[in-house]
Design a protein around this motif. Structure first.
Motif, PDB file in Angstrom:
ATOM      1  N   LEU A  78       0.839  -1.208   0.000  1.00 12.23           N
ATOM      2  CA  LEU A  78       0.000   0.000   0.000  1.00 12.23           C
ATOM      3  C   LEU A  78       0.878   1.265   0.000  1.00 12.23           C
ATOM      4  N   GLY A  79       1.952   1.208   0.788  1.00 12.29           N
ATOM      5  CA  GLY A  79       2.909   2.342   0.874  1.00 12.29           C
ATOM      6  C   GLY A  79       3.474   2.629  -0.511  1.00 12.29           C
ATOM      7  N   ALA A  80       3.886   1.514  -1.208  1.00 13.62           N
ATOM      8  CA  ALA A  80       4.474   1.668  -2.541  1.00 13.62           C
ATOM      9  C   ALA A  80       3.452   2.291  -3.490  1.00 13.62           C
ATOM     10  N   LEU A  81       2.199   1.777  -3.397  1.00  9.60           N
ATOM     11  CA  LEU A  81       1.134   2.290  -4.274  1.00  9.60           C
ATOM     12  C   LEU A  81       0.876   3.771  -4.048  1.00  9.60           C
ATOM     13  N   LEU A  82       0.786   4.139  -2.760  1.00 12.52           N
ATOM     14  CA  LEU A  82       0.530   5.550  -2.416  1.00 12.52           C
ATOM     15  C   LEU A  82       1.654   6.443  -2.941  1.00 12.52           C
ATOM     16  N   ALA A  83       2.900   5.930  -2.750  1.00 12.48           N
ATOM     17  CA  ALA A  83       4.055   6.718  -3.195  1.00 12.48           C
ATOM     18  C   ALA A  83       4.001   6.907  -4.708  1.00 12.48           C
ATOM     19  N   TYR A  84       3.647   5.818  -5.443  1.00 16.36           N
ATOM     20  CA  TYR A  84       3.576   5.899  -6.903  1.00 16.36           C
ATOM     21  C   TYR A  84       2.500   6.893  -7.334  1.00 16.36           C
ATOM     22  N   LEU A  85       1.291   6.749  -6.707  1.00 14.67           N
ATOM     23  CA  LEU A  85       0.187   7.652  -7.053  1.00 14.67           C
ATOM     24  C   LEU A  85       0.587   9.098  -6.786  1.00 14.67           C
ATOM     25  N   PHE A  86       1.242   9.261  -5.672  1.00 14.75           N
ATOM     26  CA  PHE A  86       1.672  10.610  -5.287  1.00 14.75           C
ATOM     27  C   PHE A  86       2.601  11.191  -6.366  1.00 14.75           C
ATOM     28  N   ALA A  87       3.470  10.306  -6.891  1.00 18.45           N
ATOM     29  CA  ALA A  87       4.410  10.744  -7.927  1.00 18.45           C
ATOM     30  C   ALA A  87       3.662  11.107  -9.214  1.00 18.45           C
ATOM     31  N   VAL A  88       2.649  10.245  -9.545  1.00 14.37           N
ATOM     32  CA  VAL A  88       1.900  10.489 -10.785  1.00 14.37           C
ATOM     33  C   VAL A  88       1.119  11.796 -10.679  1.00 14.37           C
ATOM     34  N   LEU A  89       0.576  12.054  -9.501  1.00 14.85           N
ATOM     35  CA  LEU A  89      -0.256  13.262  -9.315  1.00 14.85           C
ATOM     36  C   LEU A  89       0.594  14.524  -9.094  1.00 14.85           C
ATOM     37  N   HIS A  90       1.935  14.287  -8.884  1.00 13.02           N
ATOM     38  CA  HIS A  90       2.854  15.427  -8.659  1.00 13.02           C
ATOM     39  C   HIS A  90       2.387  16.273  -7.501  1.00 13.02           C
ATOM     40  N   PHE A  91       2.096  15.586  -6.424  1.00 12.18           N
ATOM     41  CA  PHE A  91       1.590  16.301  -5.252  1.00 12.18           C
ATOM     42  C   PHE A  91       2.769  16.697  -4.367  1.00 12.18           C
ATOM     43  N   GLY A  92       3.011  18.037  -4.220  1.00 13.20           N
ATOM     44  CA  GLY A  92       4.095  18.535  -3.366  1.00 13.20           C
ATOM     45  C   GLY A  92       5.459  18.294  -4.019  1.00 13.20           C
ATOM     46  N   SER A  93       6.482  18.536  -3.299  1.00 14.43           N
ATOM     47  CA  SER A  93       7.806  18.355  -3.889  1.00 14.43           C
ATOM     48  C   SER A  93       8.562  17.334  -3.067  1.00 14.43           C
ATOM     49  N   LEU A  94       8.434  16.024  -3.453  1.00 13.07           N
ATOM     50  CA  LEU A  94       9.113  14.927  -2.723  1.00 13.07           C
ATOM     51  C   LEU A  94      10.056  14.237  -3.689  1.00 13.07           C
ATOM     52  N   ALA A  95      10.929  13.443  -3.102  1.00 11.98           N
ATOM     53  CA  ALA A  95      11.910  12.758  -3.937  1.00 11.98           C
ATOM     54  C   ALA A  95      11.243  11.877  -4.965  1.00 11.98           C
ATOM     55  N   PHE A  96      10.070  11.236  -4.533  1.00  9.54           N
ATOM     56  CA  PHE A  96       9.454  10.354  -5.512  1.00  9.54           C
ATOM     57  C   PHE A  96       8.445  11.076  -6.413  1.00  9.54           C
ATOM     58  N   ALA A  97       8.512  12.452  -6.348  1.00 14.16           N
ATOM     59  CA  ALA A  97       7.622  13.187  -7.228  1.00 14.16           C
ATOM     60  C   ALA A  97       7.935  12.851  -8.690  1.00 14.16           C
TER      61      ALA A  97
END
Ligand code: ADP
Length: 598
Positions: A69-88
């Motif tokens: 779930l963590g991996a999925l959330l991180a991926y979705l977060f990257a796809v949505l470009h939410f905020g400025s994180l390393a996995f953005a």
């Protein structure tokens, strides 16, 4: 083994997977919240913490769910470009590293959860075993201090586990030797030293905290650690009051049985299953003239070889094979003695009860000889007396014919006296013959006879007397008995005949014959309405030649004596109940018999 218990102890799937789902969401929120502080460094940090928490709480699968779930959330977060994180910018290498690390953390967390669960299950199993065990258990450490006690140990010692924990075992488990009451040593030192289990051999009593003494059976064993070193001792004991009571009762019962065997006058020998003498009482020693010690353990057939192949051996073996008692009378030739023996088979072997009956056998033989001599004498005497009697009758008749008219009245009366006297002697001789023919020591076996037929035959013989007296005779249906037909006819003929003879003047004789069953016997009753017998004469009438009447009623006084002899020959009894002037009932008993009529 404890799978079910482990399952029961595990957390519910709702809680485990609930946390597994909530944890990565919370991790993402925290991660976003702390961006201003940590920037885009270690982007997966909070997710890893979530995975660890989930795995530690819910095991392997929950950890894996949180990681994915963590991996999925991180991926979705990257796809949505939410905020400025390393996995953005969807850094797949970092994502793969996160998943691998998450898997390792899940595995380790799951193992830790499993280990805890199994440990808890084992602890519970161990505790409940101790609680459910019927014996008292106390365990100590290698310093001989109490570590653990089960409820039975608590109730026997009077100490609670909490009170006893850490106390020296000698304070809690106080034991004394039964009888002497001197303190008994707990073999704890020996167990600690040798590492071997020990049982207390001496009867011991436990002194509880309240001072109560309880007899116990006790054993101790070492507790070994995983390297095989003695880490403590476990003492197992139980209240043995009931067992000791049962033992005492058993000893008392054995003593009682021994006393009884010693007090009886019969000899007693117990033969074991190998026919060896296992027990011999003092009466047996006396009868056989040997001390018990010289017989114990010896084989019966080797000690008494003359019994081998005789009825003794056959019957003993039969008793053992059938499991049924046998009884025998045996002549033991080497000692010229007779024995009456009863043999009872049991689980322990064959119990023999015996007595010396040589004297009885000898007097029986003497009596039989005497009876035989008497019989022969009677036959000879009656034969010799009959001849002169016949002569008297013949010559009196001749005299009457020759002198007929020359005889005066007085002479005629004298002549009748002579004739009557001769008839009386003749009757006496007949009675004597009848009496002596009923052999008391006759060995002939009784046969099965129909008493109804015997009565009818007797009544036929009496028909003239019955008709003359105008008697009213009635009878019930009579059964089969073990006797002899002629003897039975004789019995009925005498008793019914007496009923007719001793009837009241000017009244119609009434006789009824009935029977009643009494266990193995039949009791017959011959009841009349005659003159009755005064109580003081009722016993005498059964003696030979005892009569209560003179010549006015014909009779030799031998009828009832003969009846008595007949009845007793078959093991029965003859007696009378009578009311003077009202009638008599003669009773006699005979053994019942079943089967075809002989
Ligand atoms: P017997 O009849 O030849 O005299 P028993 O031995 O039969 O001899 O009887 C002995 C005596 O018992 C008789 O003389 C009689 O006095 C008495 N007796 C026997 N049977 C009866 C009876 N049914 N009623 C009264 N008296 C009896």
């Amino acid at each position: 083994m404890e799978t079910r218990l482990v399952k029961r102890l595990s957390r519910s799937p709702w809680a485990r997977y609930g946390l597994a789902v909530v944890a990565p969401v919370v991790a993402l929120l925290i991660r976003v919240a702390i961006v201003p502080v940590v920037g885009d460094k270690i982007p997966y940090m909070t997710f890893l913490v979530a995975t660890a928490a989930s795995a530690m709480y819910g095991g392997y699968a929950a950890g894996a769910v949180t990681t994915l779930l963590g991996a999925l959330l991180a991926y979705l977060f990257a796809v949505l470009h939410f905020g400025s994180l390393a996995f953005a910018d969807a850094d797949y290498a970092a994502l793969a590293l996160f998943v691998t690390t998450g898997a390792v953390i899940s595995y380790l967390g799951g193992r830790a959860v499993d280990a805890t669960l199994h440990e808890n299950a084992l602890r519970i199993l161990c505790q409940s075993t101790l609680v459910s065990i019927g014996d008292a258990v106390i365990s100590t450490d290698d310093e001989k201090c109490v570590r653990l006690m089960n409820p039975v140990a608590e109730s026997l010692t009077g100490w609670t586990e909490a009170e006893a924990k850490g106390k020296p075992i000698a304070d809690v488990f106080r034991i004394v030797e039964e009888g002497t009451q001197t303190p008994a040593t707990i073999p704890i030192d020996a167990i600690l030293e040798t590492g071997k289990a020990v049982s207390l051999t001496q009867p011991t009593e436990l002194i509880s905290k309240t001072g109560k003494r309880i007899p116990i059976d006790d054993s101790g064993a070492p507790i070994l650690d995983d390297r095989g070193l003695v880490a403590g001792v476990v003492l197992v004991f139980r209240d043995s009051s009931l067992r000791r009571q049962a033992e005492r009762e058993l000893i008392a019962a054995e003593k009682r049985a021994r006393t009884i065997l010693e007090s009886i006058s019969d000899g007693f020998i117990l033969l074991d299953h190998e026919w060896r003498h296992a027990q011999v009482n003092s009466a047996a020693e006396r009868i056989m003239g040997v001390p018990a010690g010289s017989l114990i353990g010896k084989n019966h057939w080797e000690e008494y070889p003359a019994t081998v192949g005789t009825q003794v051996e056959t019957l003993y073996r039969k008793a053992v094979a059938d499991g049924e008692a046998v009884h025998l009378e045996n002549y033991y030739e080497p000692w010229d003695r007779w024995f009456d023996i009863s043999a009872y088979p049991s689980a322990e072997g064959l119990a023999l009860y015996f007595r010396d009956i040589t004297e009885r056998k000898r007097s029986e033989a003497a009596a039989r000889r005497a009876s035989e001599d008497l019989k022969q004498f009677t036959v000879a005497a009656t034969h010799d007396v009959r001849e002169p009697l016949r002569m008297i009758s013949v010559y009196v008749a001749l005299l009457e014919r020759r002198l007929g008219d020359h005889l005066d009245e007085q002479a005629k009366t004298f002549m009748t006296y002579v004739v009557k006297g001769a008839q009386r002697i003749s009757r006496l001789i007949d009675g004597l013959g009848q009496f002596s023919r009923v052999g008391e020591f006759d060995d002939a076996e009784p046969s099965i006879v129909d008493s109804d037929a015997a009565l009818r035959e007797a009544l036929e013989d009496l028909q003239i007397a019955i008709a003359e007296a105008g008697a009213d005779i009635s009878y019930d249906h009579l059964p089969l008995v073990a006797a002899d037909h002629t003897h039975l006819c004789q019995l009925f003929q005498n008793l019914v005949g007496n009923g007719l003879k001793y009837s009241k003047p000017n009244s119609r004789p009434k006789i009824h014959i009935s029977v009643e069953s009494e266990g193995p016997l039949y009791v017959f009753a011959v009841k009349d309405n005659g003159i009755g017998i005064p109580p003081q004469h009722q016993a005498k009438i059964f003696l030979p030649f005892k009569r209560l009447h003179g010549a006015e009623i014909a009779g030799a006084g031998i009828g009832l004596a003969t009846c008595k002899r007949i009845v007793e020959r078959y093991g029965g009894t003859l007696w009378v109940e009578s009311i003077d002037g009202e009638g008599s009932t003669f009773y006699f008993s005979l053994p019942a018999a079943e089967g075809p009529v002989h």
